[in-house]
Design a protein around this motif. Structure first.
Motif, PDB file in Angstrom:
ATOM      1  N   PHE A  72       0.886  -1.314   0.100  1.00  0.00           N
ATOM      2  CA  PHE A  72      -0.174  -0.110  -0.116  1.00  0.00           C
ATOM      3  C   PHE A  72       0.859   1.497   0.043  1.00  0.00           C
ATOM      4  O   PHE A  72       0.678   2.237  -1.036  1.00  0.00           O
ATOM      5  CB  PHE A  72      -0.971   0.200   1.118  1.00  0.00           C
ATOM      6  N   ASN A  76       0.638   3.566  -3.191  1.00  0.00           N
ATOM      7  CA  ASN A  76       0.345   4.942  -3.029  1.00  0.00           C
ATOM      8  C   ASN A  76       1.050   6.047  -3.179  1.00  0.00           C
ATOM      9  O   ASN A  76       0.812   7.174  -3.727  1.00  0.00           O
ATOM     10  CB  ASN A  76      -0.584   4.882  -1.445  1.00  0.00           C
ATOM     11  N   TYR A  79       1.631   6.299  -7.224  1.00  0.00           N
ATOM     12  CA  TYR A  79       0.487   6.857  -7.663  1.00  0.00           C
ATOM     13  C   TYR A  79       0.342   8.352  -7.448  1.00  0.00           C
ATOM     14  O   TYR A  79       0.080   9.297  -8.316  1.00  0.00           O
ATOM     15  CB  TYR A  79      -0.795   6.213  -7.022  1.00  0.00           C
ATOM     16  N   LEU A  96      -4.019   3.963 -12.122  1.00  0.00           N
ATOM     17  CA  LEU A  96      -4.781   3.562 -10.740  1.00  0.00           C
ATOM     18  C   LEU A  96      -5.305   2.163 -10.927  1.00  0.00           C
ATOM     19  O   LEU A  96      -4.892   1.444 -10.146  1.00  0.00           O
ATOM     20  CB  LEU A  96      -6.052   4.537 -10.313  1.00  0.00           C
ATOM     21  N   VAL A 100      -3.744  -0.911  -8.912  1.00  0.00           N
ATOM     22  CA  VAL A 100      -4.573  -1.763  -7.920  1.00  0.00           C
ATOM     23  C   VAL A 100      -4.523  -3.186  -8.320  1.00  0.00           C
ATOM     24  O   VAL A 100      -4.207  -3.941  -7.476  1.00  0.00           O
ATOM     25  CB  VAL A 100      -5.982  -1.288  -8.215  1.00  0.00           C
ATOM     26  N   SER A 103      -1.048  -4.409  -7.340  1.00  0.00           N
ATOM     27  CA  SER A 103      -1.099  -4.642  -5.752  1.00  0.00           C
ATOM     28  C   SER A 103      -1.900  -5.739  -5.324  1.00  0.00           C
ATOM     29  O   SER A 103      -1.204  -6.724  -4.635  1.00  0.00           O
ATOM     30  CB  SER A 103      -1.677  -3.431  -5.245  1.00  0.00           C
TER      31      SER A 103
END
Length: 121
Positions: A72, A76, A79, A96, A100, A103
């Motif tokens: 994360f 994060n 991004y 994004l 995601v 991830s």
């Protein structure tokens, strides 16, 4: 004077989670280095030793939380760095979505490995 721009809203959820995950990572990374580089030296790390450590529920949960938190925090940060550089519109949505998906794949694979090492799969 140049304006300061950040995609993080100070005091917002993303801003808060980035700081909380950073603090958690500092503590767990210190634990990881101490255990696997000072208590046990690199040449002493074996597959069977890893399995034995993963049988300890505290160690297992710490490593899974380490995986999730690091994923994360890293994604994060990447991004928001891209957003700060001007990413917007459709490109922002695509990036994004890719981040995601990547991830989720990383966390799924890492959790699978952790469960396998624990002997649960």
């Amino acid at each position: 004077m140049a304006e300061r721009y950040s995609s993080f809203t100070p005091g917002g959820t993303g801003w808060f989670l980035q700081r909380v995950t950073a603090a958690f990572l500092v503590v767990v990374l210190a634990f990881h280095f101490f255990l696997l580089h000072f208590v046990n030296h690199a040449y002493e790390i074996t597959f069977l030793g890893t399995q034995a450590r993963m049988e300890n529920i505290g160690y297992f949960l710490t490593m899974v939380l380490f995986l999730i938190t690091a994923t994360f925090h890293g994604v994060n940060g990447v991004y928001n760095a891209l957003v700060n550089q001007g990413l917007e519109g459709t490109q922002k949505k695509v990036v994004l979505a890719v981040l995601v998906i990547a991830s989720l794949a990383l966390v799924a694979q890492g959790t699978y490995v952790a469960l396998t090492m624990r002997g649960m799969i």
